[in-house]
Each structure stands twice: as C-alpha cells, then as structure tokens.
Design a protein around this motif. Structure first.
Motif, short mmCIF file in Angstrom:
data_model
loop_
_atom_site.label_atom_id
_atom_site.label_comp_id
_atom_site.label_asym_id
_atom_site.label_seq_id
_atom_site.Cartn_x
_atom_site.Cartn_y
_atom_site.Cartn_z
N GLU A 93 -13.62 -3.11 9.59
CA GLU A 93 -13.04 -2.27 8.37
C GLU A 93 -12.30 -3.09 7.49
O GLU A 93 -12.14 -2.86 6.20
CB GLU A 93 -12.56 -1.05 8.74
CG GLU A 93 -11.31 -1.10 9.53
CD GLU A 93 -11.58 -1.25 11.01
OE1 GLU A 93 -11.39 -2.36 11.58
OE2 GLU A 93 -11.37 0.09 11.92
N VAL A 94 -11.78 -4.32 7.89
CA VAL A 94 -10.99 -4.98 6.98
C VAL A 94 -11.88 -6.00 6.18
O VAL A 94 -12.28 -6.85 7.15
CB VAL A 94 -9.70 -5.77 7.56
CG1 VAL A 94 -9.27 -6.58 6.54
CG2 VAL A 94 -8.87 -4.74 7.83
N VAL A 95 -12.38 -5.94 5.07
CA VAL A 95 -13.23 -6.84 4.51
C VAL A 95 -12.70 -8.00 3.77
O VAL A 95 -13.61 -9.10 3.69
CB VAL A 95 -14.53 -6.09 3.76
CG1 VAL A 95 -15.36 -4.89 4.61
CG2 VAL A 95 -13.65 -5.46 2.52
N GLU A 96 -11.71 -7.88 3.32
CA GLU A 96 -10.78 -9.01 2.90
C GLU A 96 -9.38 -8.84 3.08
O GLU A 96 -8.77 -7.77 3.10
CB GLU A 96 -10.77 -8.94 1.21
CG GLU A 96 -12.24 -9.36 0.70
CD GLU A 96 -12.36 -9.23 -0.50
OE1 GLU A 96 -12.75 -10.32 -1.24
OE2 GLU A 96 -12.54 -8.22 -1.32
N CYS A 97 -8.67 -9.95 3.33
CA CYS A 97 -7.22 -9.87 3.46
C CYS A 97 -6.82 -11.21 2.79
O CYS A 97 -7.27 -12.12 2.78
CB CYS A 97 -7.01 -10.18 4.95
SG CYS A 97 -5.15 -10.31 5.19
N PHE A 98 -5.76 -10.88 1.78
CA PHE A 98 -5.06 -11.93 1.10
C PHE A 98 -3.39 -12.14 1.31
O PHE A 98 -2.87 -11.03 1.34
CB PHE A 98 -5.28 -11.57 -0.57
CG PHE A 98 -6.72 -11.43 -0.79
CD1 PHE A 98 -7.53 -12.72 -1.37
CD2 PHE A 98 -7.35 -10.32 -0.72
CE1 PHE A 98 -8.67 -12.45 -1.33
CE2 PHE A 98 -8.63 -10.19 -1.21
CZ PHE A 98 -9.34 -11.22 -1.59
N ALA A 99 -3.06 -13.26 1.43
CA ALA A 99 -1.62 -13.40 1.80
C ALA A 99 -1.13 -13.95 0.14
O ALA A 99 -1.65 -14.60 -0.59
CB ALA A 99 -1.21 -14.43 2.47
N THR A 100 -0.26 -13.16 -0.40
CA THR A 100 0.17 -13.07 -1.74
C THR A 100 1.70 -13.13 -2.23
O THR A 100 2.47 -12.94 -1.11
CB THR A 100 -0.42 -11.83 -2.75
OG1 THR A 100 0.37 -10.67 -2.12
CG2 THR A 100 -1.97 -11.75 -2.29
N THR A 101 1.98 -13.48 -3.23
CA THR A 101 3.31 -13.44 -3.46
C THR A 101 3.50 -11.95 -4.02
O THR A 101 2.71 -11.25 -4.42
CB THR A 101 3.87 -14.33 -4.74
OG1 THR A 101 3.01 -13.95 -5.79
CG2 THR A 101 3.42 -15.65 -4.46
N GLY A 102 4.91 -11.80 -4.28
CA GLY A 102 5.20 -10.50 -4.80
C GLY A 102 5.86 -9.42 -3.71
O GLY A 102 6.20 -9.83 -2.66
N GLN A 103 5.73 -8.15 -3.93
CA GLN A 103 6.54 -7.44 -2.88
C GLN A 103 6.04 -7.26 -1.80
O GLN A 103 6.43 -7.25 -0.73
CB GLN A 103 6.61 -5.89 -3.65
CG GLN A 103 7.74 -5.70 -4.70
CD GLN A 103 7.65 -4.20 -5.27
OE1 GLN A 103 6.98 -3.49 -4.99
NE2 GLN A 103 9.11 -4.00 -5.61
N ALA A 104 4.51 -7.05 -1.59
CA ALA A 104 3.68 -6.87 -0.42
C ALA A 104 3.54 -8.58 0.13
O ALA A 104 3.10 -9.53 -0.83
CB ALA A 104 2.59 -6.32 -0.64
N ASP A 105 3.62 -8.59 1.34
CA ASP A 105 2.93 -10.04 1.89
C ASP A 105 1.74 -9.96 2.14
O ASP A 105 1.07 -11.09 1.90
CB ASP A 105 3.88 -10.16 3.19
CG ASP A 105 5.19 -10.24 3.31
OD1 ASP A 105 5.71 -10.84 2.53
OD2 ASP A 105 5.66 -9.06 3.90
N TYR A 106 0.88 -9.16 2.56
CA TYR A 106 -0.65 -9.11 2.52
C TYR A 106 -1.35 -7.85 1.75
O TYR A 106 -0.62 -6.87 1.73
CB TYR A 106 -1.19 -9.02 4.04
CG TYR A 106 -0.65 -10.50 4.60
CD1 TYR A 106 -1.62 -11.45 4.72
CD2 TYR A 106 0.38 -10.70 5.37
CE1 TYR A 106 -1.26 -12.64 5.48
CE2 TYR A 106 0.86 -11.86 5.73
CZ TYR A 106 -0.20 -12.67 5.92
OH TYR A 106 0.14 -13.89 6.35
N HIS A 107 -2.50 -8.26 1.37
CA HIS A 107 -3.18 -7.21 0.64
C HIS A 107 -4.54 -7.09 1.31
O HIS A 107 -5.29 -8.22 1.59
CB HIS A 107 -3.38 -7.30 -0.80
CG HIS A 107 -2.33 -7.46 -1.53
ND1 HIS A 107 -1.60 -6.31 -2.33
CD2 HIS A 107 -1.12 -8.49 -1.82
CE1 HIS A 107 -0.39 -6.69 -2.87
NE2 HIS A 107 -0.16 -8.06 -2.50
#
Length: 154
Positions: A93-107
C-alpha cells in the motif's frame, strides 16, 4: 554516463510509452533500428533505465483512497530506523516513500481500497513501529499531475 540530446529524446519517448517498438522509436529520433537498439541497450546497461512498467489507474483498480502521510520519528536510532525502512519497503500500500528535510522525516504515498483499509494500515502497521512518533495524513482529493518520468533536457 554523459547524456546527449538524442539520449534524452529516447528516454522521453520510452517514459511516455515503454511498449513502443524499436522501429518506431528509431524513426521518431532519426536513427537506424540497429543504432537505436544499441543506444537503448547502453542506457539500460548504465542503469539509467531501471525497469519497464505499466502505470495503473488506482480508481479503476478498485483503490479509491490515496493519501500522503507525513511521518515523524521518535529518534533516529539506527535499528529502529532500519526496521521502519524494512517494513515500509515491504508494504504494497506504500507506493512511494521519501526521506525529506522539514518537520516530517518521511513522506509516504499510500494507495488502498477505502478509508477502513487505510485505518487498518495505520493501526496494524505504521503505529506499531517503535520508530514512529506521529503521522499526519493528507487525503488526496484528486490528482492534478502524476508521475510522468524525469524531466527532459531537450
């Protein structure tokens, strides 16, 4: 690998339709069929073309609920982080996962059948991971533009 304009044209056409015949691809870029095949093969061998795939319509496939989930981790403990990544990587069900900068660690981009199935994913998968401190959900109302491939340089 340094890409020239011809390589970018080939990549652009293949991203639009990976089922295009080699003959049609060659004609579109002005190459002989054998030269075109060699160029595409070189792009594959260099790892620029990772795979060929069909892009599905989620709604027509019965997957009517899509969301972007912003995940904050408790700490960046290596073992907990590795578990989080391992589990997320195995979840269909998780089709994409991104580690990012900002408030959230992952999207995460999540696609499921309905809200009930999404809630089940949260309760039985995401919230059971010890690395997860919180998750905020943004429901996708409609798609304005979906992935069409990387931008062209031509």
């Amino acid at each position: 690998m340094d890409l020239d304009n011809l390589d970018w044209k080939l990549l652009s056409l293949l991203q639009k339709d990976c089922r295009i015949s080699n003959a049609d691809l060659a004609l579109a870029v002005g190459l002989s069929a054998s030269s075109c095949w060699r160029r595409v093969r070189a792009l594959e061998d260099a790892g620029l073309i990772r795979r060929y795939a069909a892009q599905l319509d989620p709604a027509r496939a019965g997957m009517g609920f899509q969301a972007i989930v912003h995940v904050q981790l408790t700490r960046h403990d290596p073992e907990k982080l590795a578990e989080f990544i391992r589990v997320i990587d195995t979840r269909p069900e998780v089709v994409e996962c991104f580690a990012t900068t900002g408030q959230a660690d992952y999207h995460l981009r999540v696609i499921v059948r309905d809200l009930e199935t999404y809630n089940q994913f949260l309760e039985t998968v995401l919230f059971r991971l010890s690395a997860v401190a919180s998750a905020q959900t943004n429901v996708i109302l409609r798609s304005v533009k979906s992935y069409q491939g990387i931008g062209s340089q031509v």
